[in-house]
Design a protein around this motif. Sequence first.
Motif, PDB file in Angstrom:
ATOM      1  N   ASP A   1     -10.919   1.322  -6.870  1.00 15.00           N
ATOM      2  CA  ASP A   1     -10.824   0.039  -7.564  1.00 15.00           C
ATOM      3  C   ASP A   1     -12.134  -0.743  -7.438  1.00 15.00           C
ATOM      4  N   LYS A   2     -12.715  -0.723  -6.261  1.00 15.15           N
ATOM      5  CA  LYS A   2     -13.961  -1.457  -6.012  1.00 15.15           C
ATOM      6  C   LYS A   2     -15.102  -0.913  -6.867  1.00 15.15           C
ATOM      7  N   HIS A   3     -15.065   0.399  -7.125  1.00 16.41           N
ATOM      8  CA  HIS A   3     -16.155   1.025  -7.877  1.00 16.41           C
ATOM      9  C   HIS A   3     -15.789   1.270  -9.337  1.00 16.41           C
ATOM     10  N   ASP A   4     -14.671   0.676  -9.799  1.00 19.41           N
ATOM     11  CA  ASP A   4     -14.252   0.771 -11.203  1.00 19.41           C
ATOM     12  C   ASP A   4     -14.173   2.222 -11.675  1.00 19.41           C
ATOM     13  N   ILE A   5     -13.466   3.038 -10.923  1.00 18.85           N
ATOM     14  CA  ILE A   5     -13.326   4.454 -11.250  1.00 18.85           C
ATOM     15  C   ILE A   5     -12.056   4.669 -12.078  1.00 18.85           C
ATOM     16  N   SER A   6     -12.139   5.493 -13.091  1.00 25.18           N
ATOM     17  CA  SER A   6     -10.964   5.850 -13.889  1.00 25.18           C
ATOM     18  C   SER A   6     -10.415   7.193 -13.427  1.00 25.18           C
ATOM     19  N   THR A   7      -9.107   7.255 -13.228  1.00 25.42           N
ATOM     20  CA  THR A   7      -8.452   8.520 -12.893  1.00 25.42           C
ATOM     21  C   THR A   7      -7.323   8.804 -13.878  1.00 25.42           C
ATOM     22  N   TYR A   8      -7.395   8.223 -15.065  1.00 23.02           N
ATOM     23  CA  TYR A   8      -6.325   8.389 -16.048  1.00 23.02           C
ATOM     24  C   TYR A   8      -6.120   9.869 -16.361  1.00 23.02           C
ATOM     25  N   GLY A   9      -4.870  10.303 -16.287  1.00 32.42           N
ATOM     26  CA  GLY A   9      -4.529  11.686 -16.576  1.00 32.42           C
ATOM     27  C   GLY A   9      -4.505  12.584 -15.361  1.00 32.42           C
ATOM     28  N   LEU A  10      -5.117  12.148 -14.256  1.00 28.64           N
ATOM     29  CA  LEU A  10      -5.115  12.928 -13.023  1.00 28.64           C
ATOM     30  C   LEU A  10      -3.990  12.480 -12.101  1.00 28.64           C
ATOM     31  N   THR A  11      -3.534  13.383 -11.265  1.00 29.06           N
ATOM     32  CA  THR A  11      -2.566  13.029 -10.230  1.00 29.06           C
ATOM     33  C   THR A  11      -3.077  13.557  -8.893  1.00 29.06           C
ATOM     34  N   PHE A  12      -2.718  12.864  -7.809  1.00 24.82           N
ATOM     35  CA  PHE A  12      -3.213  13.193  -6.475  1.00 24.82           C
ATOM     36  C   PHE A  12      -2.040  13.368  -5.508  1.00 24.82           C
ATOM     37  N   GLY A  13      -2.183  14.310  -4.603  1.00 22.87           N
ATOM     38  CA  GLY A  13      -1.187  14.498  -3.561  1.00 22.87           C
ATOM     39  C   GLY A  13      -1.847  14.531  -2.200  1.00 22.87           C
ATOM     40  N   ILE A  14      -1.160  14.002  -1.202  1.00 25.01           N
ATOM     41  CA  ILE A  14      -1.633  14.077   0.184  1.00 25.01           C
ATOM     42  C   ILE A  14      -0.598  14.877   0.952  1.00 25.01           C
ATOM     43  N   THR A  15      -1.057  15.860   1.700  1.00 24.71           N
ATOM     44  CA  THR A  15      -0.114  16.728   2.385  1.00 24.71           C
ATOM     45  C   THR A  15      -0.704  17.219   3.695  1.00 24.71           C
ATOM     46  N   ASP A  16       0.163  17.529   4.641  1.00 25.69           N
ATOM     47  CA  ASP A  16      -0.255  18.236   5.836  1.00 25.69           C
ATOM     48  C   ASP A  16      -0.391  19.708   5.476  1.00 25.69           C
ATOM     49  N   TYR A  17      -1.214  20.423   6.195  1.00 25.78           N
ATOM     50  CA  TYR A  17      -1.534  21.795   5.841  1.00 25.78           C
ATOM     51  C   TYR A  17      -0.296  22.691   5.910  1.00 25.78           C
ATOM     52  N   THR A  18      -0.034  23.425   4.840  1.00 33.99           N
ATOM     53  CA  THR A  18       1.042  24.420   4.817  1.00 33.99           C
ATOM     54  C   THR A  18       0.785  25.422   3.715  1.00 33.99           C
ATOM     55  N   ARG A  19       0.892  26.672   4.003  1.00 35.35           N
ATOM     56  CA  ARG A  19       0.619  27.710   3.008  1.00 35.35           C
ATOM     57  C   ARG A  19       1.751  27.837   1.984  1.00 35.35           C
ATOM     58  N   LYS A  20       2.933  27.314   2.298  1.00 37.00           N
ATOM     59  CA  LYS A  20       4.063  27.474   1.384  1.00 37.00           C
ATOM     60  C   LYS A  20       4.391  26.183   0.663  1.00 37.00           C
TER      61      LYS A  20
END
Length: 480
Positions: A315-334
């Motif tokens: 937000d501070k750097h006026d970045i656009s992420t329209y159309g993208l989605t982000f996930g945060i996860t702990d490491y897991t191969r499955k």
Amino acid sequence: MKSTFTRVVVKGGVLSPAELKQILEIAESAGLDTISFGSRQDILFIKEDGEFSFEPQGKFQFISPEVEGAENIVSSYVSSDIFPNTPWLTSDRYLYILEQFRILPILKINITDPKQRLVPLFTGHLNFIAAEHEDYWYLFVRLPEWESNQMYPALIYSWDLAKVAAAIEDILQEEPETVDFLFELVNDALDLNSRTVDKLLEVPFYPFPYYEGINRVGSDTYWLGLYWRNNRYYIEFLKALCDLCSECRIGKISITPWKSLIIKGIAEQYKLEWEKLLGKYGINVRHSMLELNWHLPVSNKSALKLKKYLVSYFDKHDISTYGLTFGITDYTRKAYYFTSIIIEKNEPPTQLESVKIRSTYNLLFAKNFDPNTQEYLVYVQEVDKTDLPELLIELSKIYFEQLGRENPKPEKPNKPKDPSSREVYQCQECLTVYDSEFGDLSQGIIPETPFGNLSETYHCPLCEAPKSSFLKKKFLRREE
């Protein structure tokens, strides 16, 4: 004290206002003033200060997180009538199909429209995806021990979905290893109205939709999307919402996998009443796309803190992420990922569990930035939290540059952000990384000092292992 939670099954993520209100009253009886939503469109009762008890009513299914073999059915009913959809797959058709599932499944089942983007297609064990032929569905199977989805070699009739799912659950004891073997067993067990797969499934690419606020659909109808940053929805407000739904003759409320609510079919004459309700309770429905396109683990404070840090930077750097989605996860191969970009938190070294060290992260992106490809590639590995904002900005720029290309191939990040293109060495005793870009100020080593230029007396700043314990780290691209 560790939080505890219980899941309330909401089949297909859709329920009536009366049903939601009853669930809210049960939550109140347990001493809660908020509820939350899960990634499989269920309702969560979360208590931060220990155990809690309540008297569940027979019509609702409550599942402890420790219980295995009980899963909610995910559906894209929430998207029908407001986002692009397969013409024959109406809201009523979803409800008729969901009604066929009388028993809580032990497998994760997804019932989705490939033309919508809000609900993931392939995060289940059994993924029924609408075909162009009316009332027929592709089936992509990924049983718990399978490494990838396999397409079932027939289209399933709408009214056979529940029967096929039940038959596959019964067949699990045979431990089928291929979808062809599974197909033979199902055909032996059932008389089905299936048809031949005459063309492969095509999943069109759509940017991820904005799903919040009051939005017009058609000439005189609106839908409302509600989102809370912390996924804690106040019961008092939700009860008032249920009452207003009844007054406005709205029969269904939908839960999204993004931990939000959608109310469809608001007549224009009632729009002002909904605006008044939101104003009375001070509900903000103007979150930016920067906030809405994230998927976080349930009740994970560190993930929420990281998201706030990254969103604030964007937000501070006026970045656009329209159309993208982000996930945060702990490491897991499955993991069953369903976002464009994954921020994967690494597990700390087991031998240093008692030592407080800084967390490191990996960045993965879906092929073509489309999670429906089910293929994830590594962008960078084992980077510090402070590196993440710039790396994510790099990925977002690559995404916009490749939009419209047939087979985009993201480039590696520019130096100095790509560990595979600079001198990175790792201590084999405690896994501490020496990065020439940053040096080691604790030992007076300035940035841009190559590892080969370090004195032979150099030692690990954490465990004091000698320089000889460091080996060059190789970062390999990995497909999930």
